[in-house]
Write a protein that holds these residues in place. Structure first.
Motif, PDB file in Angstrom:
ATOM      1  N   ARG A   1     141.290  23.364   2.321  1.00 60.97           N
ATOM      2  CA  ARG A   1     142.089  25.114   2.494  1.00 60.97           C
ATOM      3  C   ARG A   1     140.689  26.219   3.143  1.00 60.97           C
ATOM      4  O   ARG A   1     141.240  26.791   4.014  1.00 60.97           O
ATOM      5  CB  ARG A   1     141.850  25.529   0.072  1.00 60.97           C
TER       6      ARG A   1
ATOM      7  N   GLU B   1     141.987  28.238   5.829  1.00 60.17           N
ATOM      8  CA  GLU B   1     140.905  29.749   6.522  1.00 60.17           C
ATOM      9  C   GLU B   1     140.188  29.630   8.018  1.00 60.17           C
ATOM     10  O   GLU B   1     140.824  30.658   8.877  1.00 60.17           O
ATOM     11  CB  GLU B   1     140.363  29.842   4.709  1.00 60.17           C
TER      12      GLU B   1
ATOM     13  N   ALA C   1     142.373  30.023  10.963  1.00 58.00           N
ATOM     14  CA  ALA C   1     143.103  30.989  10.178  1.00 58.00           C
ATOM     15  C   ALA C   1     142.790  32.121  10.909  1.00 58.00           C
ATOM     16  O   ALA C   1     143.278  32.848  11.919  1.00 58.00           O
ATOM     17  CB  ALA C   1     144.366  31.353   8.960  1.00 58.00           C
TER      18      ALA C   1
ATOM     19  N   TYR D   1     147.631  37.198   7.992  1.00 61.33           N
ATOM     20  CA  TYR D   1     147.085  37.069   6.965  1.00 61.33           C
ATOM     21  C   TYR D   1     147.635  36.581   5.687  1.00 61.33           C
ATOM     22  O   TYR D   1     147.339  37.536   4.575  1.00 61.33           O
ATOM     23  CB  TYR D   1     146.043  36.475   7.535  1.00 61.33           C
ATOM     24  N   ASN D   2     148.503  35.631   5.375  1.00 68.35           N
ATOM     25  CA  ASN D   2     148.524  35.623   3.419  1.00 68.35           C
ATOM     26  C   ASN D   2     149.098  33.974   3.224  1.00 68.35           C
ATOM     27  O   ASN D   2     149.540  33.234   4.268  1.00 68.35           O
ATOM     28  CB  ASN D   2     150.542  35.544   3.914  1.00 68.35           C
ATOM     29  N   VAL D   3     148.545  34.309   2.107  1.00 62.29           N
ATOM     30  CA  VAL D   3     148.418  32.317   1.882  1.00 62.29           C
ATOM     31  C   VAL D   3     149.828  32.656   0.198  1.00 62.29           C
ATOM     32  O   VAL D   3     149.349  33.509  -0.577  1.00 62.29           O
ATOM     33  CB  VAL D   3     147.099  32.136   1.213  1.00 62.29           C
TER      34      VAL D   3
ATOM     35  N   GLU E   1     150.130  30.901  -3.270  1.00 66.16           N
ATOM     36  CA  GLU E   1     149.782  29.908  -4.026  1.00 66.16           C
ATOM     37  C   GLU E   1     150.953  29.869  -5.193  1.00 66.16           C
ATOM     38  O   GLU E   1     151.890  30.659  -5.361  1.00 66.16           O
ATOM     39  CB  GLU E   1     148.814  30.537  -5.061  1.00 66.16           C
TER      40      GLU E   1
ATOM     41  N   TYR F   1     150.047  32.073   7.951  1.00 69.46           N
ATOM     42  CA  TYR F   1     150.637  31.205   6.999  1.00 69.46           C
ATOM     43  C   TYR F   1     150.562  30.215   5.801  1.00 69.46           C
ATOM     44  O   TYR F   1     150.279  29.217   6.187  1.00 69.46           O
ATOM     45  CB  TYR F   1     152.501  32.101   6.344  1.00 69.46           C
ATOM     46  N   ILE F   2     149.445  30.340   5.118  1.00 72.94           N
ATOM     47  CA  ILE F   2     148.525  28.658   4.104  1.00 72.94           C
ATOM     48  C   ILE F   2     149.976  28.965   3.144  1.00 72.94           C
ATOM     49  O   ILE F   2     149.491  29.687   2.159  1.00 72.94           O
ATOM     50  CB  ILE F   2     147.369  29.368   3.973  1.00 72.94           C
ATOM     51  N   ILE F   3     150.228  27.745   2.758  1.00 74.95           N
ATOM     52  CA  ILE F   3     151.194  27.212   1.699  1.00 74.95           C
ATOM     53  C   ILE F   3     149.950  26.657   0.974  1.00 74.95           C
ATOM     54  O   ILE F   3     150.091  25.476   1.514  1.00 74.95           O
ATOM     55  CB  ILE F   3     152.625  27.015   2.284  1.00 74.95           C
ATOM     56  N   ASN F   4     149.448  27.339   0.276  1.00 76.67           N
ATOM     57  CA  ASN F   4     148.754  26.083  -0.738  1.00 76.67           C
ATOM     58  C   ASN F   4     149.306  25.514  -1.825  1.00 76.67           C
ATOM     59  O   ASN F   4     150.537  25.885  -2.375  1.00 76.67           O
ATOM     60  CB  ASN F   4     147.356  26.819  -1.397  1.00 76.67           C
TER      61      ASN F   4
END
Length: 306
Positions: free
Chosen positions: A40, A44, A47, A77-79, A81, A111-114
């Motif tokens: 993660r 980040e 990104a 920038y979006n995450v 959870e 986009y980060i999909i954690n």
């Protein structure tokens, strides 16, 4: 902050940095590895570097994109959870609606999909549509601990990046320099299991682990003494899984050090049986009684036979 300030996974950092320098950043990545090893954090940082308007090996930290990223307000920038224990199809649909809005500050959106392996099957199938035909400006990073939970069709459309555990030497250095843990013992290093996330957790419970070391150092005393010294186990139900893992670390080390190791191998089996009892909602105090009495019996019966 650049990749240089993140411990471990030098190969991963080199690959990602090279793609930035060569302008070969892809639309979709899957960062794969155990929890707490920096997936993660590197996602980040990657990104931020992608979105920087004046990137030259490191982010500038001066452009509007970097300033807003640092302040947690960069619209590009979006995450995502998990909500509870899963990532739901509604979350993916909401993301898809926003994805087609063009970037505000930069040429790209990230986009980060954690914990992406917690997506429901329906959510994964929904995401697949975006991965098949992504907008030219989008970068999606799936952060995954168990890739077996991810559909093959999803994996085939992502560049898979495998993360390794941080080395014991790096863990020791991090504990000393960042967590102010002086002279961490081998059991603490083993308990970290190459995870910086666990390092941070262990710092908060260092005194507890010291107590467990003392308790099982005196395992050859009477069973009554053992039980009386183990208040930490009876009083800390919320942390018991971590304590049981640490007890296993202690027992495994003893098994490696002593010729007659079966007594410690059998004791580890007792710990695992205790975990099962706890999962089946057996009486908590009775589970701890079972744990302590049976470990004591294993160790001391084998001693008397020897």
């Amino acid at each position: 902050m650049s990749f240089n300030n993140i411990i471990g996974n030098e190969g991963v950092k080199h690959i990602l940095n090279k793609s930035l320098m060569n302008s070969t950043v892809l639309h979709s990545y899957m960062f794969i590895g155990e929890e707490g090893i920096g997936k993660r954090l590197i996602a980040e940082q990657f990104a931020k570097m992608i979105l920087c308007d004046d990137f030259n090996g490191v982010e500038c930290d001066k452009c509007k994109s970097c300033v807003e990223f640092n302040g947690g307000s960069n619209p590009d920038y979006n995450v995502l959870e998990p909500e509870g224990r899963v990532l739901k199809i509604e979350q993916i649909r909401e993301m898809q609606n926003k994805i087609y809005e063009k970037p505000v500050n930069s040429d790209r959106k990230v986009y980060i999909i954690n914990d992406a392996d917690l997506m429901t099957k329906e959510a994964q199938n929904c995401l697949l549509k975006t991965l098949e035909e992504p907008p030219e400006y989008i970068v999606i990073i799936l952060v995954v601990s168990n890739e077996n939970r991810v559909l093959t069709t999803i994996k085939s459309r992502c560049m898979k990046v495998y993360f390794e555990k941080v080395s014991n030497d790096e863990v020791r250095k991090y504990l000393i320099e960042k967590c102010d843990v002086q002279n961490p013992n081998d059991n603490i290093i083993t308990m970290c299991n190459g995870s910086i996330g666990k390092c941070k957790m262990i710092k908060e419970r260092l005194d507890d682990y010291d107590q467990l070391d003392c308790i099982f150092k005196n395992i050859n005393s009477s069973v009554t003494s053992l039980i009386n010294s183990a208040e930490i186990l009876y009083k800390n139900k919320d942390n018991i899984n971590d304590y049981l893992e640490y007890i296993n670390v202690i027992l495994y080390k003893k098994a490696k050090e002593e010729y007659n190791s079966n007594k410690y191998i059998n004791s580890i089996k007792v710990v695992e049986k205790t975990k099962q009892r706890l999962l089946s909602n057996a009486n908590y105090d009775m589970c701890i009684d079972y744990l302590l009495f049976n470990i004591w019996e294993e160790v001391n019966e084998k001693n008397s036979r020897g």
